[in-house]
Design a protein around this motif. Structure first.
Motif, PDB file in Angstrom:
ATOM      1  N   ALA A 158       0.835  -1.199   0.000  1.00 22.50           N
ATOM      2  CA  ALA A 158       0.000   0.000   0.000  1.00 22.50           C
ATOM      3  C   ALA A 158       0.872   1.252   0.000  1.00 22.50           C
ATOM      4  N   VAL A 159       0.450   2.236  -0.754  1.00 19.35           N
ATOM      5  CA  VAL A 159       1.168   3.505  -0.867  1.00 19.35           C
ATOM      6  C   VAL A 159       0.398   4.563  -0.104  1.00 19.35           C
ATOM      7  N   THR A 160       1.118   5.406   0.638  1.00 20.00           N
ATOM      8  CA  THR A 160       0.473   6.492   1.373  1.00 20.00           C
ATOM      9  C   THR A 160       0.906   7.831   0.801  1.00 20.00           C
ATOM     10  N   GLY A 161       0.100   8.858   1.059  1.00 21.48           N
ATOM     11  CA  GLY A 161       0.431  10.202   0.601  1.00 21.48           C
ATOM     12  C   GLY A 161      -0.723  10.840  -0.144  1.00 21.48           C
ATOM     13  N   GLU A 162      -0.503  12.074  -0.611  1.00 25.58           N
ATOM     14  CA  GLU A 162      -1.501  12.815  -1.367  1.00 25.58           C
ATOM     15  C   GLU A 162      -0.841  14.040  -1.978  1.00 25.58           C
ATOM     16  N   ASN A 163      -1.605  14.735  -2.842  1.00 23.86           N
ATOM     17  CA  ASN A 163      -1.156  16.002  -3.431  1.00 23.86           C
ATOM     18  C   ASN A 163       0.230  15.921  -4.065  1.00 23.86           C
ATOM     19  N   GLY A 164       0.489  14.821  -4.770  1.00 21.36           N
ATOM     20  CA  GLY A 164       1.727  14.717  -5.530  1.00 21.36           C
ATOM     21  C   GLY A 164       2.913  14.156  -4.791  1.00 21.36           C
ATOM     22  N   LYS A 165       2.749  13.798  -3.507  1.00 20.46           N
ATOM     23  CA  LYS A 165       3.864  13.237  -2.736  1.00 20.46           C
ATOM     24  C   LYS A 165       3.424  11.926  -2.100  1.00 20.46           C
ATOM     25  N   TYR A 166       4.116  10.819  -2.473  1.00 25.33           N
ATOM     26  CA  TYR A 166       3.720   9.499  -2.012  1.00 25.33           C
ATOM     27  C   TYR A 166       4.945   8.738  -1.506  1.00 25.33           C
ATOM     28  N   ARG A 167       4.686   7.734  -0.646  1.00 27.50           N
ATOM     29  CA  ARG A 167       5.792   7.019  -0.014  1.00 27.50           C
ATOM     30  C   ARG A 167       5.316   5.655   0.473  1.00 27.50           C
ATOM     31  N   LEU A 168       6.290   4.816   0.863  1.00 29.77           N
ATOM     32  CA  LEU A 168       6.010   3.562   1.552  1.00 29.77           C
ATOM     33  C   LEU A 168       6.281   3.735   3.037  1.00 29.77           C
ATOM     34  N   ALA A 169       5.598   2.951   3.837  1.00 26.16           N
ATOM     35  CA  ALA A 169       5.771   3.077   5.290  1.00 26.16           C
ATOM     36  C   ALA A 169       7.151   2.635   5.740  1.00 26.16           C
ATOM     37  N   SER A 170       7.763   1.680   5.015  1.00 27.22           N
ATOM     38  CA  SER A 170       9.071   1.171   5.419  1.00 27.22           C
ATOM     39  C   SER A 170       9.824   0.677   4.195  1.00 27.22           C
ATOM     40  N   PRO A 171      11.149   0.522   4.305  1.00 25.65           N
ATOM     41  CA  PRO A 171      11.928   0.026   3.165  1.00 25.65           C
ATOM     42  C   PRO A 171      11.509  -1.381   2.753  1.00 25.65           C
ATOM     43  N   VAL A 172      11.733  -1.696   1.473  1.00 21.17           N
ATOM     44  CA  VAL A 172      11.493  -3.046   0.966  1.00 21.17           C
ATOM     45  C   VAL A 172      12.797  -3.823   1.083  1.00 21.17           C
ATOM     46  N   LYS A 173      12.772  -4.946   1.799  1.00 22.57           N
ATOM     47  CA  LYS A 173      13.964  -5.789   1.950  1.00 22.57           C
ATOM     48  C   LYS A 173      14.052  -6.741   0.762  1.00 22.57           C
ATOM     49  N   VAL A 174      15.198  -6.748   0.093  1.00 22.31           N
ATOM     50  CA  VAL A 174      15.329  -7.517  -1.140  1.00 22.31           C
ATOM     51  C   VAL A 174      16.680  -8.226  -1.186  1.00 22.31           C
ATOM     52  N   HIS A 175      16.628  -9.465  -1.686  1.00 23.99           N
ATOM     53  CA  HIS A 175      17.863 -10.158  -2.064  1.00 23.99           C
ATOM     54  C   HIS A 175      17.605 -10.870  -3.388  1.00 23.99           C
ATOM     55  N   GLY A 176      18.376 -10.491  -4.407  1.00 22.36           N
ATOM     56  CA  GLY A 176      18.246 -11.127  -5.710  1.00 22.36           C
ATOM     57  C   GLY A 176      17.688 -10.198  -6.774  1.00 22.36           C
ATOM     58  N   SER A 177      17.115 -10.788  -7.800  1.00 21.28           N
ATOM     59  CA  SER A 177      16.612 -10.036  -8.958  1.00 21.28           C
ATOM     60  C   SER A 177      15.116  -9.776  -8.809  1.00 21.28           C
ATOM     61  N   ILE A 178      14.744  -8.511  -9.012  1.00 18.27           N
ATOM     62  CA  ILE A 178      13.338  -8.135  -8.859  1.00 18.27           C
ATOM     63  C   ILE A 178      12.902  -7.247 -10.015  1.00 18.27           C
ATOM     64  N   ALA A 179      11.594  -7.081 -10.131  1.00 20.29           N
ATOM     65  CA  ALA A 179      10.995  -6.083 -11.017  1.00 20.29           C
ATOM     66  C   ALA A 179       9.892  -5.402 -10.226  1.00 20.29           C
ATOM     67  N   PHE A 180       9.435  -4.263 -10.745  1.00 21.67           N
ATOM     68  CA  PHE A 180       8.396  -3.501 -10.048  1.00 21.67           C
ATOM     69  C   PHE A 180       7.131  -3.415 -10.896  1.00 21.67           C
ATOM     70  N   GLY A 181       6.043  -3.140 -10.230  1.00 18.65           N
ATOM     71  CA  GLY A 181       4.789  -2.811 -10.892  1.00 18.65           C
ATOM     72  C   GLY A 181       4.139  -1.666 -10.148  1.00 18.65           C
ATOM     73  N   LEU A 182       3.528  -0.748 -10.879  1.00 17.36           N
ATOM     74  CA  LEU A 182       2.924   0.425 -10.237  1.00 17.36           C
ATOM     75  C   LEU A 182       1.502   0.623 -10.751  1.00 17.36           C
ATOM     76  N   ARG A 183       0.593   0.864  -9.812  1.00 17.93           N
ATOM     77  CA  ARG A 183      -0.772   1.250 -10.162  1.00 17.93           C
ATOM     78  C   ARG A 183      -0.955   2.724  -9.851  1.00 17.93           C
ATOM     79  N   ALA A 184      -1.271   3.473 -10.882  1.00 17.43           N
ATOM     80  CA  ALA A 184      -1.474   4.912 -10.731  1.00 17.43           C
ATOM     81  C   ALA A 184      -2.580   5.340 -11.692  1.00 17.43           C
ATOM     82  N   TYR A 185      -3.216   6.444 -11.392  1.00 15.46           N
ATOM     83  CA  TYR A 185      -4.253   6.971 -12.271  1.00 15.46           C
ATOM     84  C   TYR A 185      -4.253   8.490 -12.198  1.00 15.46           C
ATOM     85  N   ASP A 186      -4.884   9.093 -13.180  1.00 13.41           N
ATOM     86  CA  ASP A 186      -4.896  10.549 -13.262  1.00 13.41           C
ATOM     87  C   ASP A 186      -6.254  11.098 -12.853  1.00 13.41           C
ATOM     88  N   ARG A 187      -6.224  12.261 -12.234  1.00 14.71           N
ATOM     89  CA  ARG A 187      -7.434  13.012 -11.902  1.00 14.71           C
ATOM     90  C   ARG A 187      -7.475  14.273 -12.747  1.00 14.71           C
TER      91      ARG A 187
END
Length: 574
Positions: free
Chosen positions: A211-240
Motif C-alpha cells: 500500500a502507498v500512502t500520501g496525497e497532493n503529488g507526494k507518495y511514499r512507503l511506510a518502510s523500506p522493501v527488503k530484497v535479495h536477488g533479482s526483482i521487477a516492479f509494478g505500479l498502479r497509478a491513475y490521473d485526476r
C-alpha cells in the motif's frame, strides 16, 4: 531536493517536445460544451490501449459534433460494436480525426450512408468515399453524439491519427483541444516481483503488493522493501482532472533507482498493430484476480510495444548487497502535472533459501512452451496447437480433461487458465463423447466454461466426431448443442394494426445459447433497413418510401449462430 530537480528536468523536456512537435491552434474542439474526460489516451483497457479521449456529453445523447478542421470524409463505419457509428476525416496537415459512438450523421452524410446500406442490404457497413465526395469545413456539424457500438454511456470518442501510418496520437498534445486540468496523478499501489526462484522479498519468495500512502503529488512507503536477488516492479497509478471524479489513465511513468533513470514509458503515440501487447505490459494475472492494472517494469521477450523511452536491463534490478538504495517514480499527465513516489530498497542476506513454483491442479499435465517456437498438446480426445510467439515469454501451460455435464456432448477440456494471456490465436480440436445424428451436427458448438460453471459461445466446426475452434482466451471448454430458435417480441406492432400515427416498427430480439448471427426485414417482399442496438436487443424499422398506403406485409427473419431461425409476420395498415 534531488527528486525536485529530476522532476523539473523531466517536465521541461516534456513541455519542449510537445510544443515543438504538434500544431497548437490548427484544430478546434469537436464539441462546443466544456470538455471533461471520462477516458484518456493510452488508458489501460481490456486487450488494448485506449486510442483517443472520451469526452463527456453531460450524460445525454444528441450534442452537436463538429469537424475539427477542413478536410474530407475518408471513411464511415456503422458497427454493432467498437466505435459504433463513426466518421474519419483526413485533413491537409497530414492528420486524421476520428469521431466515434455517434447517434446519427448529418443529413448529407446520412443520405450517402442509407443509399449504400440499401444497395448492400446491410445495416452494418464500412464506406470509403472519394476525397471529393464528402468535403467538410472546420466547425461544420457532422453528427450528433451518441452511445452506439461498445460504448457504456453517452460520450464522444475522439482521436487524432497520423495519416502516414494511422498511428493514434495523444489529442491532448494539440493545445487547442484544451481540458481543464491542474490535478496531479494518484499513486495507489506498488508491486515487487521476484524474477527467479532464489529472490527473497521481505523474507518471502513471492510477489509483494504494498500500500502507498500520501496525497497532493507526494507518495511514499511506510518502510523500506527488503530484497535479495533479482526483482521487477509494478505500479498502479491513475490521473485526476478538475471538476470530475473519473480515474483516468496516466501519460508518463518514470522510475529512478539511485538517481539513475532506469524505466520510462510514455503515451504519446500508439499502434493498433501492437495494442494487444498491453497484456505483456500489465500484471495480467493480478488484473484477472483483482481487476486492478499495474504497469510492470520487466520487459517480456515477446513484447513489441514502442512506448518504452528508457528501459535498463529489461526492467530487472539486482540487489545482492546490504546497502540502502533509493527509488523514485515520477508519474505525469499530458499537461505535466506530476506526482513523486519515493521509497527505499534495503539489500540484505536472508538466513534461509526459499523456492517458489507455479501451482496447478494436481490432475493437470503441464507443458513448457518456448515463446519463439510452435508447440502442441496431444491427448486421445484433445489436440491444441500454439503458433510461435503466441505467448509473451516462455510459459508453463496446464492442460487436462474432466467429466462434462449431462447435457454436454464432450468432457470439459482444460487448456491453460484465465491467468495466462495469449497474443495469437491457438487452434484446438476436442472429441465428442457420444454420437450425434448427422442432421444435428450443425447445431453443435464449443462453449467456454466460466469459473462458476456459466458458458459462453466460442464457435467451432464439426468434422468426424471432433469439434475444432480457435481462441485467444485460455480456460475450460466443452461442447454443447443449440436447437432453440431466437425469440422475437414485437414492441409496438401487431397483426392488422394501423401504424399511420407511428414513425417506426420496433422489436426485441434475443438468443441466449449462441447469440444473434443476422436478421433481415422485408416489407411487401422488399428488403428494409433496420437499425440494431445489441445492448438493448432492439431492431427498428424507421418508416421510409417503401411503406405504402393501405395494407402492407411485413416479415422479420432472425437467425442465431447455429442457424436456428425465427420468422415474425404481420399485416400492417398505413
Amino acid at each position: 531536493m534531488r527528486h525536485v530537480i529530476l522532476l523539473m528536468l523531466s517536465f521541461l523536456s516534456l513541455l519542449g517536445n510537445t510544443q515543438n512537435e504538434y500544431p497548437a491552434d490548427y484544430f478546434r474542439p469537436p464539441l462546443d460544451i466544456p470538455l471533461y474526460l471520462s477516458g484518456t489516451f493510452g488508458e489501460l483497457r481490456t486487450n488494448h490501449f485506449h486510442a483517443g479521449i472520451d469526452i463527456k456529453t453531460q450524460g445525454v445523447e444528441g450534442k452537436k459534433v463538429y469537424a475539427v478542421a477542413d478536410g474530407y470524409i475518408s471513411r464511415i463505419k456503422v458497427s454493432l460494436w467498437g466505435y459504433g457509428n463513426a466518421i474519419y476525416i483526413i485533413h491537409p496537415n497530414g492528420y486524421v480525426s476520428v469521431y466515434g459512438h455517434l447517434q446519427k450523421f448529418n443529413k448529407r452524410i446520412n443520405q450517402y450512408v442509407r443509399e449504400n446500406q440499401y444497395k448492400r442490404k446491410s445495416f452494418v457497413i464500412e464506406l470509403y468515399p472519394d476525397k471529393d465526395q464528402l468535403k467538410v469545413t472546420k466547425g461544420e456539424v457532422i453528427a450528433l453524439s451518441g452511445n452506439t457500438g461498445g460504448s457504456m454511456g453517452p460520450h464522444l470518442h475522439f482521436e487524432i491519427r497520423d495519416e502516414r501510418n494511422q498511428h493514434p496520437v495523444n489529442p491532448l498534445l494539440f493545445r487547442s483541444i484544451k481540458i481543464k486540468d491542474k490535478a496531479k496523478p494518484v499513486v495507489a499501489e506498488l508491486a515487487v516481483y521476484p524474477v527467479d526462484d532464489t529472490t527473497i522479498i521481505n523474507d518471502l519468495a513471492d510477489t509483494m503488493f504494498l500500500a502507498v500512502t500520501g496525497e497532493n503529488g507526494k507518495y511514499r512507503l511506510a518502510s523500506p522493501v527488503k530484497v535479495h536477488g533479482s526483482i521487477a516492479f509494478g505500479l498502479r497509478a491513475y490521473d485526476r482532472m478538475d471538476d470530475t471524479h473519473n480515474k483516468n489513465g496516466i501519460f508518463q511513468e518514470q522510475l529512478f533507482v539511485d538517481s539513475v533513470l532506469v524505466f520510462d514509458v510514455q503515451m504519446k503515440e500508439l499502434s493498433f498493430y501492437t495494442s494487444r501487447y498491453i497484456n505483456s505490459l500489465v500484471d495480467y494475472n493480478y488484473y484477472q484476480k483483482k481487476k486492478r492494472r499495474l504497469i510492470r517494469t520487466q520487459l517480456d521477450t515477446n513484447n513489441q510495444l514502442a512506448i518504452y523511452r528508457t528501459i535498463q536491463n529489461n526492467g530487472i534490478f539486482i540487489f545482492n548487497d546490504t546497502l540502502l538504495h533509493t527509488a523514485q517514480y515520477i508519474v505525469k499527465d499530458a499537461y505535466g502535472n506530476a506526482s513523486v513516489f519515493s521509497f527505499l530498497i534495503k539489500g540484505y542476506l536472508p538466513k534461509i533459501k526459499m523456492k517458489k513454483h507455479p501451482v496447478f491442479p494436481a490432475d493437470d499435465s503441464v507443458i513448457n512452451v518456448g515463446f519463439s517456437k510452435a508447440a502442441e498438446i496431444s491427448l486421445n480426445d484433445l489436440k491444441v496447437t500454439f503458433p510461435a510467439k503466441a505467448f509473451y515469454r516462455s510459459q508453463l501451460v496446464n492442460y487436462g480433461v474432466s467429466i462434462g455435464s449431462k447435457n454436454a456432448y464432450s468432457n470439459v477440456f482444460i487448456i491453460g487458465n484465465r491467468f495466462i494471456p495469449l497474443q495469437k490465436y491457438c487452434s484446438a480440436s476436442v472429441k465428442l463423447n457420444r454420437e450425434v445424428q448427422d442432421e444435428l451436427t450443425s447445431k453443435l458448438y464449443v462453449a467456454k466454461v466460466g469459473k462458476k460453471g456459466e458458458t459462453s459461445f466460442a464457435g467451432g466446426t464439426y468434422q468426424d466426431g471432433w469439434m475444432s475452434f480457435k481462441t485467444r482466451t485460455l480456460g475450460n471448454y466443452t461442447v454443447l448443442m443449440d436447437t432453440i430458435p431466437p425469440t422475437i417480441k414485437p414492441l409496438n406492432v401487431s397483426n392488422g394494426k394501423n401504424v399511420s400515427k407511428q414513425k417506426s416498427l420496433r422489436f426485441l430480439i434475443s438468443d441466449k445459447p449462441t447469440g444473434i448471427k443476422k436478421y433481415n426485414g422485408f416489407l411487401n417482399g422488399k428488403w428494409v433497413l433496420m437499425d440494431y442496438n445489441p445492448k438493448k436487443g432492439v431492431v427498428t424499422y424507421r418508416f421510409d418510401w417503401l411503406l405504402k398506403k393501405g395494407k402492407n406485409e411485413f416479415k422479420l427473419y432472425v437467425l442465431d449462430n447455429r442457424d436456428n431461425e425465427t420468422i415474425y409476420e404481420a399485416e400492417i395498415i398505413n
